[in-house]
Design an enzyme around this catalytic site. Structure first.
Site, PDB file in Angstrom:
ATOM      1  N   LEU A   4      -4.899  -6.022  -2.746  1.00 12.98           N
ATOM      2  CA  LEU A   4      -5.572  -4.846  -3.304  1.00 12.98           C
ATOM      3  C   LEU A   4      -5.053  -4.610  -4.724  1.00 12.98           C
ATOM      4  O   LEU A   4      -3.897  -4.247  -4.920  1.00 12.98           O
ATOM      5  CB  LEU A   4      -5.302  -3.617  -2.433  1.00 12.98           C
ATOM      6  CG  LEU A   4      -5.898  -2.302  -2.939  1.00 12.98           C
ATOM      7  CD1 LEU A   4      -7.424  -2.331  -2.905  1.00 12.98           C
ATOM      8  CD2 LEU A   4      -5.377  -1.121  -2.144  1.00 12.98           C
ATOM      9  N   CYS A  40     -16.217   2.188   8.187  1.00 12.63           N
ATOM     10  CA  CYS A  40     -16.480   3.490   8.822  1.00 12.63           C
ATOM     11  C   CYS A  40     -16.448   4.629   7.802  1.00 12.63           C
ATOM     12  O   CYS A  40     -15.513   4.753   7.013  1.00 12.63           O
ATOM     13  CB  CYS A  40     -15.434   3.744   9.921  1.00 12.63           C
ATOM     14  SG  CYS A  40     -15.534   5.403  10.624  1.00 12.63           S
ATOM     15  N   THR A  49       0.839  -1.210   0.000  1.00 13.67           N
ATOM     16  CA  THR A  49       0.000   0.000   0.000  1.00 13.67           C
ATOM     17  C   THR A  49       0.873   1.257   0.000  1.00 13.67           C
ATOM     18  O   THR A  49       0.577   2.226  -0.701  1.00 13.67           O
ATOM     19  CB  THR A  49      -0.929   0.002   1.236  1.00 13.67           C
ATOM     20  OG1 THR A  49      -1.672  -1.213   1.221  1.00 13.67           O
ATOM     21  CG2 THR A  49      -1.875   1.183   1.233  1.00 13.67           C
ATOM     22  N   HIS A  76       2.016   1.672  -3.474  1.00 12.12           N
ATOM     23  CA  HIS A  76       0.922   2.161  -4.336  1.00 12.12           C
ATOM     24  C   HIS A  76       0.756   3.675  -4.152  1.00 12.12           C
ATOM     25  O   HIS A  76       0.582   4.408  -5.119  1.00 12.12           O
ATOM     26  CB  HIS A  76      -0.402   1.492  -3.977  1.00 12.12           C
ATOM     27  CG  HIS A  76      -0.580   0.106  -4.559  1.00 12.12           C
ATOM     28  ND1 HIS A  76      -0.002  -0.293  -5.726  1.00 12.12           N
ATOM     29  CD2 HIS A  76      -1.290  -0.954  -4.117  1.00 12.12           C
ATOM     30  CE1 HIS A  76      -0.345  -1.538  -5.990  1.00 12.12           C
ATOM     31  NE2 HIS A  76      -1.123  -1.974  -5.019  1.00 12.12           N
ATOM     32  N   CYS A  87     -14.614   5.938  13.676  1.00 11.55           N
ATOM     33  CA  CYS A  87     -15.189   7.057  14.441  1.00 11.55           C
ATOM     34  C   CYS A  87     -16.064   6.596  15.599  1.00 11.55           C
ATOM     35  O   CYS A  87     -16.195   7.299  16.590  1.00 11.55           O
ATOM     36  CB  CYS A  87     -15.975   7.983  13.506  1.00 11.55           C
ATOM     37  SG  CYS A  87     -17.564   7.309  12.969  1.00 11.55           S
ATOM     38  N   HIS A 145       2.376   2.399   8.033  1.00 17.38           N
ATOM     39  CA  HIS A 145       1.249   2.045   8.918  1.00 17.38           C
ATOM     40  C   HIS A 145       1.476   0.730   9.655  1.00 17.38           C
ATOM     41  O   HIS A 145       0.577   0.224  10.303  1.00 17.38           O
ATOM     42  CB  HIS A 145      -0.054   1.995   8.104  1.00 17.38           C
ATOM     43  CG  HIS A 145       0.001   1.033   6.958  1.00 17.38           C
ATOM     44  ND1 HIS A 145       0.453   1.393   5.718  1.00 17.38           N
ATOM     45  CD2 HIS A 145      -0.295  -0.275   6.883  1.00 17.38           C
ATOM     46  CE1 HIS A 145       0.423   0.335   4.914  1.00 17.38           C
ATOM     47  NE2 HIS A 145      -0.018  -0.688   5.599  1.00 17.38           N
ATOM     48  N   GLU A 197       3.380 -20.003  -6.264  1.00 16.61           N
ATOM     49  CA  GLU A 197       4.268 -18.826  -6.314  1.00 16.61           C
ATOM     50  C   GLU A 197       5.348 -19.066  -7.377  1.00 16.61           C
ATOM     51  O   GLU A 197       6.001 -20.099  -7.370  1.00 16.61           O
ATOM     52  CB  GLU A 197       4.898 -18.642  -4.909  1.00 16.61           C
ATOM     53  CG  GLU A 197       6.151 -17.785  -4.845  1.00 16.61           C
ATOM     54  CD  GLU A 197       5.934 -16.344  -5.299  1.00 16.61           C
ATOM     55  OE1 GLU A 197       4.991 -15.690  -4.825  1.00 16.61           O
ATOM     56  OE2 GLU A 197       6.734 -15.884  -6.159  1.00 16.61           O
TER      57      GLU A 197
HETATM   58 ZN   LIG Z   1      -0.007  -2.647   4.931  1.00 15.16          ZN
HETATM   59 ZN   LIG Z   2     -17.542   5.220  11.823  1.00 12.78          ZN
END
Ligand SMILES: [Zn+2]
Ligand SMILES: [Zn+2]
Length: 340
Positions: free
Chosen positions: A259, A102, A39, A42, A88, A58, A191
């Site tokens: 993703l 969310c 990510t 990306h 949230c 992250h 793989e």
């Molecule tokens: Zn990640």
């Molecule tokens: Zn939320």
């Protein structure tokens, strides 16, 4: 503090970054290790959205350096790992328990500053305390493991089932181990890269297959007896999804984990789907799986060490982002850590 700031597409600058004051219920984390994930790449390449300028990263662990809250469970000096996904709590999805949907979702290292820095400010709800003797490098795998656990839950793997893992990167290697723990009897890793097949075998895959090998399908059918329960796609592109669907048999559950870029589409034969009752399932983020992820990691049941291909200092971050060689996981580390 020093931080790696993404200023635009393919433009990361290491600079002196001012640390703001802590607000209510926040922690200052001295970052120890931060994994580089697909990510991040990306976002770096402009293929996924983010809030530029931003400090990416992250998947990180560290030590509590300061706190603003009266939270007794967290103390300065604690080793922690961070769940970057902040929901949230009051939108309709959160109220139905679907926190990964969310409407106001924020993520450290994606929409808020993350772990490619000396320090990171996080809400204290996002920090999970680690045992004192647990490796901060291994702890940085808690986020990817927590996302894998969501996929494992969605796949509903039962004891004795046959599971195929497509892709032997970090996620695939974790999935091999997690599917075994979940009771899968035969785990087959598909793989193309040899050293990743070898690693997967070492980490518990019962069979490893090269999809580019001439007799691949023949071998696959011999092993599965055309009876595959679950296929988990861990690459994130249309070729891997096509391959995953082609390996499905009657009643198979195909889990999409990777993703794919926004412009990837597949075409599927509808009669094939219907006549074989193939279920296509996807998996998004890590709702309520972070705690189990930390428990699994700190129990030592997952073999993490061989997944860390290379560690770099913050100063070297550009070389990691500009390098597309075939390795498993890179980490950015700050060299203070075990001294703390
Ligand atoms: Zn990640
Ligand atoms: Zn939320």
């Amino acid at each position: 503090m020093k931080a790696a700031v993404l200023k635009g597409i393919k433009n990361i600058v290491i600079e002196e970054y001012p640390l703001r004051k802590l607000e209510k219920e926040e922690l200052l984390i001295k970052v120890a290790s931060c994994g580089v994930c697909g990510t991040d790449k990306h976002i770096f390449e402009g293929k996924a959205s983010s809030s530029i300028p931003i400090i990416l990263g992250h998947e990180y662990s560290g030590i509590v350096a300061d706190k603003s809250s009266s939270n007794q469970k967290l103390s300065v000096g604690d080793k922690v790992v961070i769940d970057p996904n902040i929901h949230c709590g009051y939108c309709s999805y959160c109220r139905r328990g679907q926190v990964n949907f969310c409407s106001n979702l924020k993520a450290l290292g994606v929409t808020l500053n993350g772990g490619f820095a000396e320090y990171s400010i996080v809400p204290d709800s996002q920090a999970f305390v680690l045992p004192k003797d647990y490796s901060l490098d291994y702890a940085a795998f808690a986020e990817p493991v927590s996302c894998c656990l969501r996929a494992i839950d969605n796949a509903s793997i039962k004891s004795g089932e046959t599971v195929v893992v497509v892709g032997g990167g970090t996620i695939g290697q974790l999935m091999v181990q997690l599917t075994k723990i979940s009771g899968a009897l035969k785990v087959i890793l598909v793989e193309p890269v040899k050293f990743k097949r070898e690693l997967g075998f070492k980490l518990g895959a019962d069979y490893v297959l090269d999809p580019n090998e001439e007799k691949f399908i023949e071998h696959y059918n011999e092993i599965t007896k055309i009876d595959t329960d679950v296929i988990i796609e861990c690459v994130g592109n249309k070729e891997a999804v096509d391959l995953s669907l082609s390996l499905a048999g009657k009643g198979s559950r195909v889990v999409l984990f990777g993703l794919a870029p926004k412009d990837h589409f597949i075409s599927v034969n509808l009669q094939y789907l219907l006549l074989n009752e193939i279920k296509i399932i996807s998996s998004l983020l890590n709702p309520y799986t972070f705690n189990n992820s930390v428990e699994l990691l700190t129990s030592g049941r997952l073999d993490i060490k061989p997944l860390i291909s290379k560690q770099f200092s913050l100063r070297e971050i550009n070389s990691v982002f500009n390098n597309n060689s075939n390795i498993v996981k890179c980490q950015i580390i700050n060299n203070f850590k075990e001294a703390a």
